[in-house]
Write a protein that holds these residues in place. Structure first.
Motif, PDB file in Angstrom:
ATOM      1  N   THR A  52       0.839  -1.190   0.000  1.00  0.00           N
ATOM      2  CA  THR A  52       0.000   0.000   0.000  1.00  0.00           C
ATOM      3  C   THR A  52       0.879   1.247   0.000  1.00  0.00           C
ATOM      4  O   THR A  52       2.008   1.222   0.494  1.00  0.00           O
ATOM      5  CB  THR A  52      -0.929   0.050   1.224  1.00  0.00           C
ATOM      6  N   ARG A  72      -0.264   3.893   1.443  1.00  0.00           N
ATOM      7  CA  ARG A  72      -0.727   4.607   2.630  1.00  0.00           C
ATOM      8  C   ARG A  72      -0.117   3.998   3.880  1.00  0.00           C
ATOM      9  O   ARG A  72      -0.013   2.793   4.014  1.00  0.00           O
ATOM     10  CB  ARG A  72      -2.254   4.547   2.715  1.00  0.00           C
ATOM     11  N   ASP A 113      -5.297   1.156   7.951  1.00  0.00           N
ATOM     12  CA  ASP A 113      -5.181   0.347   6.734  1.00  0.00           C
ATOM     13  C   ASP A 113      -4.413  -0.937   7.008  1.00  0.00           C
ATOM     14  O   ASP A 113      -4.779  -2.023   6.542  1.00  0.00           O
ATOM     15  CB  ASP A 113      -4.475   1.142   5.629  1.00  0.00           C
ATOM     16  N   ARG A 173      -6.563  -3.234   9.023  1.00  0.00           N
ATOM     17  CA  ARG A 173      -7.627  -3.797   8.181  1.00  0.00           C
ATOM     18  C   ARG A 173      -7.095  -4.932   7.320  1.00  0.00           C
ATOM     19  O   ARG A 173      -7.729  -5.982   7.190  1.00  0.00           O
ATOM     20  CB  ARG A 173      -8.219  -2.702   7.299  1.00  0.00           C
TER      21      ARG A 173
END
Length: 229
Positions: free
Chosen positions: A78, A80, A85, A88
């Motif tokens: 990712t 981010r 995140d 998750r």
């Protein structure tokens, strides 16, 4: 080892595909979540590298669908750095998480960790040293020796020899060899397989009295010990 890379950034995907191929892995690439999920469900992979943000369906949806039927290790990527995140992704079933940008050496190390974990849980792990007659191939040290002589093999030649040894006694078609060693669809106009087998024979068979790599006309190749007729 066969990996699936699901990544929509074309330059990053090609960089990872090329680098991991040079490390000895066979890498399939999908550029969106739909194609990636289809490949992940249809084929068996040793590990999946999955970008979180994808066109079609995102990486979290791909992971959720995958985890309904498969336990293939998943390394998520990712751009981010939000803790939410990462949490998750891990709660959705990812085995590891990396934030872009990252060093290539680190992703290789993390892949190796996940593959070792899988190997440790297998009841009958694949042997790391393969043998046929006086030929011995060490998959960990990536070393091939015949009759005490070290064979100087390229990456592709080593991967080709390892595949033939893993499937010793089984005839492998040119299509399967092209797919698993070169990560390509076999084209009848392309002689890459024949050329590679010929070069491999020059190193594995030609200097020794007993040939191990045999052609099965119209089908493909087989590695096995055959007594002289």
């Amino acid at each position: 080892m066969r990996l699936l890379l699901i990544e929509d950034e074309a330059r990053l995907a090609e960089y990872l595909r090329k680098g991991l191929s040079e490390e000895g892995y066979t890498v399939d690439v999908a550029g969106d979540g739909i194609d990636g999920l289809h490949l992940a469900m249809e084929l068996d992979y040793d590990l999946i590298i999955l970008d979180a943000m994808l066109p079609g369906i995102d990486g979290f949806a791909v992971l959720a669908a995958l985890r309904q039927s498969k336990s293939t290790p998943v390394l998520m990527l990712t751009a981010r750095s939000d803790v939410e995140d990462r949490v998750r992704g891990l709660q959705s079933g990812a085995d590891d998480y990396m934030i872009k940008p990252f060093a290539f050496s680190e992703i290789v190390a993390r892949i190796q960790v996940q593959l070792r974990r899988v190997s440790a849980h297998q009841t009958a792990p694949e042997p790391t040293v393969l043998k046929a007659a006086d030929l011995e191939v060490d998959l960990i040290r990536r070393k091939a020796v015949r009759a005490g002589v070290r064979l100087d093999l390229t990456v592709k030649e080593f991967n080709l020899l390892a595949l033939l040894l893993r499937r010793q006694g089984e005839v492998l078609s040119r299509t399967e060899l092209a797919s698993k060693v070169w990560d390509m669809n076999f084209d009848s106009e392309t002689n890459v397989v024949e050329v590679a087998v010929r070069r491999l024979r020059m190193k594995v068979d030609q200097p020794f009295p007993l040939p191990l790599i045999h052609t099965v006309r119209g089908i493909g190749y087989v590695l096995e010990e055959r007594l002289p007729s």
